[in-house]
Motif scaffolding. Structure first.
Motif, PDB file in Angstrom:
ATOM      1  N   LEU A   1      36.051  41.364  48.176  1.00  0.00           N
ATOM      2  CA  LEU A   1      34.767  40.724  47.885  1.00  0.00           C
ATOM      3  C   LEU A   1      34.773  40.050  46.516  1.00  0.00           C
ATOM      4  O   LEU A   1      34.295  38.923  46.360  1.00  0.00           O
ATOM      5  CB  LEU A   1      33.649  41.765  47.956  1.00  0.00           C
ATOM      6  CG  LEU A   1      32.238  41.254  47.815  1.00  0.00           C
ATOM      7  CD1 LEU A   1      31.898  40.336  48.987  1.00  0.00           C
ATOM      8  CD2 LEU A   1      31.270  42.408  47.768  1.00  0.00           C
ATOM      9  N   ALA A   2      35.347  40.716  45.523  1.00  0.00           N
ATOM     10  CA  ALA A   2      35.425  40.125  44.185  1.00  0.00           C
ATOM     11  C   ALA A   2      36.340  38.902  44.184  1.00  0.00           C
ATOM     12  O   ALA A   2      36.064  37.913  43.502  1.00  0.00           O
ATOM     13  CB  ALA A   2      35.925  41.158  43.191  1.00  0.00           C
TER      14      ALA A   2
ATOM     15  N   LEU B   1      30.950  36.481  39.687  1.00  0.00           N
ATOM     16  CA  LEU B   1      31.124  37.772  39.021  1.00  0.00           C
ATOM     17  C   LEU B   1      30.461  37.833  37.650  1.00  0.00           C
ATOM     18  O   LEU B   1      29.757  38.797  37.346  1.00  0.00           O
ATOM     19  CB  LEU B   1      32.613  38.108  38.894  1.00  0.00           C
ATOM     20  CG  LEU B   1      33.336  38.435  40.189  1.00  0.00           C
ATOM     21  CD1 LEU B   1      34.803  38.712  39.908  1.00  0.00           C
ATOM     22  CD2 LEU B   1      32.702  39.597  40.896  1.00  0.00           C
ATOM     23  N   VAL B   2      30.668  36.839  36.825  1.00  0.00           N
ATOM     24  CA  VAL B   2      30.113  36.867  35.467  1.00  0.00           C
ATOM     25  C   VAL B   2      28.591  36.747  35.479  1.00  0.00           C
ATOM     26  O   VAL B   2      27.913  37.550  34.828  1.00  0.00           O
ATOM     27  CB  VAL B   2      30.776  35.782  34.585  1.00  0.00           C
ATOM     28  CG1 VAL B   2      30.125  35.734  33.221  1.00  0.00           C
ATOM     29  CG2 VAL B   2      32.267  36.058  34.449  1.00  0.00           C
ATOM     30  N   PRO B   3      28.004  35.796  36.214  1.00  0.00           N
ATOM     31  CA  PRO B   3      26.530  35.742  36.213  1.00  0.00           C
ATOM     32  C   PRO B   3      25.876  36.936  36.906  1.00  0.00           C
ATOM     33  O   PRO B   3      24.719  37.237  36.655  1.00  0.00           O
ATOM     34  CB  PRO B   3      26.198  34.462  36.979  1.00  0.00           C
ATOM     35  CG  PRO B   3      27.450  33.737  37.187  1.00  0.00           C
ATOM     36  CD  PRO B   3      28.581  34.656  36.917  1.00  0.00           C
TER      37      PRO B   3
ATOM     38  N   TYR C   1      33.707  45.801  37.162  1.00  0.00           N
ATOM     39  CA  TYR C   1      34.947  45.981  36.393  1.00  0.00           C
ATOM     40  C   TYR C   1      35.759  44.683  36.353  1.00  0.00           C
ATOM     41  O   TYR C   1      36.242  44.275  35.294  1.00  0.00           O
ATOM     42  CB  TYR C   1      35.771  47.111  37.004  1.00  0.00           C
ATOM     43  CG  TYR C   1      37.156  47.226  36.438  1.00  0.00           C
ATOM     44  CD1 TYR C   1      37.367  47.743  35.165  1.00  0.00           C
ATOM     45  CD2 TYR C   1      38.267  46.814  37.162  1.00  0.00           C
ATOM     46  CE1 TYR C   1      38.638  47.844  34.634  1.00  0.00           C
ATOM     47  CE2 TYR C   1      39.538  46.915  36.644  1.00  0.00           C
ATOM     48  CZ  TYR C   1      39.717  47.431  35.379  1.00  0.00           C
ATOM     49  OH  TYR C   1      40.979  47.525  34.859  1.00  0.00           O
ATOM     50  N   LEU C   2      35.891  44.027  37.493  1.00  0.00           N
ATOM     51  CA  LEU C   2      36.683  42.797  37.548  1.00  0.00           C
ATOM     52  C   LEU C   2      35.981  41.622  36.874  1.00  0.00           C
ATOM     53  O   LEU C   2      36.635  40.640  36.519  1.00  0.00           O
ATOM     54  CB  LEU C   2      37.025  42.459  38.995  1.00  0.00           C
ATOM     55  CG  LEU C   2      38.025  43.406  39.655  1.00  0.00           C
ATOM     56  CD1 LEU C   2      38.204  43.042  41.117  1.00  0.00           C
ATOM     57  CD2 LEU C   2      39.360  43.388  38.931  1.00  0.00           C
ATOM     58  N   SER C   3      34.673  41.706  36.677  1.00  0.00           N
ATOM     59  CA  SER C   3      33.976  40.609  36.001  1.00  0.00           C
ATOM     60  C   SER C   3      34.339  40.541  34.522  1.00  0.00           C
ATOM     61  O   SER C   3      34.136  39.512  33.884  1.00  0.00           O
ATOM     62  CB  SER C   3      32.465  40.754  36.163  1.00  0.00           C
ATOM     63  OG  SER C   3      31.973  41.817  35.378  1.00  0.00           O
TER      64      SER C   3
ATOM     65  N   LYS D   1      39.562  38.825  32.338  1.00  0.00           N
ATOM     66  CA  LYS D   1      39.713  37.369  32.201  1.00  0.00           C
ATOM     67  C   LYS D   1      40.839  36.810  33.072  1.00  0.00           C
ATOM     68  O   LYS D   1      40.728  35.717  33.604  1.00  0.00           O
ATOM     69  CB  LYS D   1      39.988  36.999  30.732  1.00  0.00           C
ATOM     70  CG  LYS D   1      38.887  37.407  29.789  1.00  0.00           C
ATOM     71  CD  LYS D   1      37.600  36.694  30.099  1.00  0.00           C
ATOM     72  CE  LYS D   1      36.544  37.100  29.086  1.00  0.00           C
ATOM     73  NZ  LYS D   1      35.222  36.765  29.504  1.00  0.00           N
ATOM     74  N   LYS D   2      41.915  37.571  33.254  1.00  0.00           N
ATOM     75  CA  LYS D   2      43.015  37.111  34.087  1.00  0.00           C
ATOM     76  C   LYS D   2      42.603  36.994  35.560  1.00  0.00           C
ATOM     77  O   LYS D   2      43.060  36.129  36.270  1.00  0.00           O
ATOM     78  CB  LYS D   2      44.215  38.048  33.968  1.00  0.00           C
ATOM     79  CG  LYS D   2      44.893  37.997  32.639  1.00  0.00           C
ATOM     80  CD  LYS D   2      46.078  38.934  32.608  1.00  0.00           C
ATOM     81  CE  LYS D   2      46.706  38.962  31.234  1.00  0.00           C
ATOM     82  NZ  LYS D   2      47.823  39.922  31.176  1.00  0.00           N
ATOM     83  N   PHE D   3      41.743  37.893  35.987  1.00  0.00           N
ATOM     84  CA  PHE D   3      41.289  37.871  37.381  1.00  0.00           C
ATOM     85  C   PHE D   3      40.376  36.690  37.642  1.00  0.00           C
ATOM     86  O   PHE D   3      40.371  36.123  38.730  1.00  0.00           O
ATOM     87  CB  PHE D   3      40.576  39.177  37.737  1.00  0.00           C
ATOM     88  CG  PHE D   3      40.137  39.258  39.158  1.00  0.00           C
ATOM     89  CD1 PHE D   3      41.034  39.577  40.156  1.00  0.00           C
ATOM     90  CD2 PHE D   3      38.819  39.012  39.515  1.00  0.00           C
ATOM     91  CE1 PHE D   3      40.639  39.647  41.467  1.00  0.00           C
ATOM     92  CE2 PHE D   3      38.409  39.074  40.829  1.00  0.00           C
ATOM     93  CZ  PHE D   3      39.332  39.397  41.806  1.00  0.00           C
ATOM     94  N   LEU D   4      39.582  36.304  36.655  1.00  0.00           N
ATOM     95  CA  LEU D   4      38.602  35.242  36.852  1.00  0.00           C
ATOM     96  C   LEU D   4      39.231  33.860  36.910  1.00  0.00           C
ATOM     97  O   LEU D   4      38.629  32.945  37.475  1.00  0.00           O
ATOM     98  CB  LEU D   4      37.560  35.300  35.741  1.00  0.00           C
ATOM     99  CG  LEU D   4      36.683  36.545  35.725  1.00  0.00           C
ATOM    100  CD1 LEU D   4      35.775  36.522  34.510  1.00  0.00           C
ATOM    101  CD2 LEU D   4      35.877  36.661  36.995  1.00  0.00           C
TER     102      LEU D   4
END
Length: 84
Positions: A20-21, A28-30, A74-76, A79-82
């Motif tokens: 989902l992420a 994710l960030v907003p 957690y994933l938000s 930075k590497k994931f985004l």
């Protein structure tokens, strides 16, 4: 329902949370405040259900939702994931 089956069902929430992420990276960030709210509300509701109503399918669902939203939270912050 056996304890092993319950644990296996809850373990499926981890890949579901990552999927989902991954599919919704731009949200994710907003959505951080909403992930926090969903996590807290689902966990508190699960605890209330555990002690008051003892409705185990609902408790399992709420814990599943809590785990998925915590993984997204957690994933938000990763930075590497985004970065696509």
């Amino acid at each position: 329902m056996g304890l092993t089956l319950l644990v296996l069902i809850l373990l499926t929430s981890f890949p579901a949370g990552y999927l989902l992420a991954h599919l919704c990276r731009d949200e994710l960030v907003p959505g951080r405040k909403w992930f926090k709210l969903i996590s807290v509300v689902s966990l508190l509701t699960a605890l209330i259900m555990l002690f008051v109503y003892k409705n185990f399918p609902v408790i399992l669902t709420l814990i599943y939702i809590c785990i998925i939203s915590l993984i997204s939270l957690y994933l938000s912050y990763n930075k590497k994931f985004l970065i696509k």
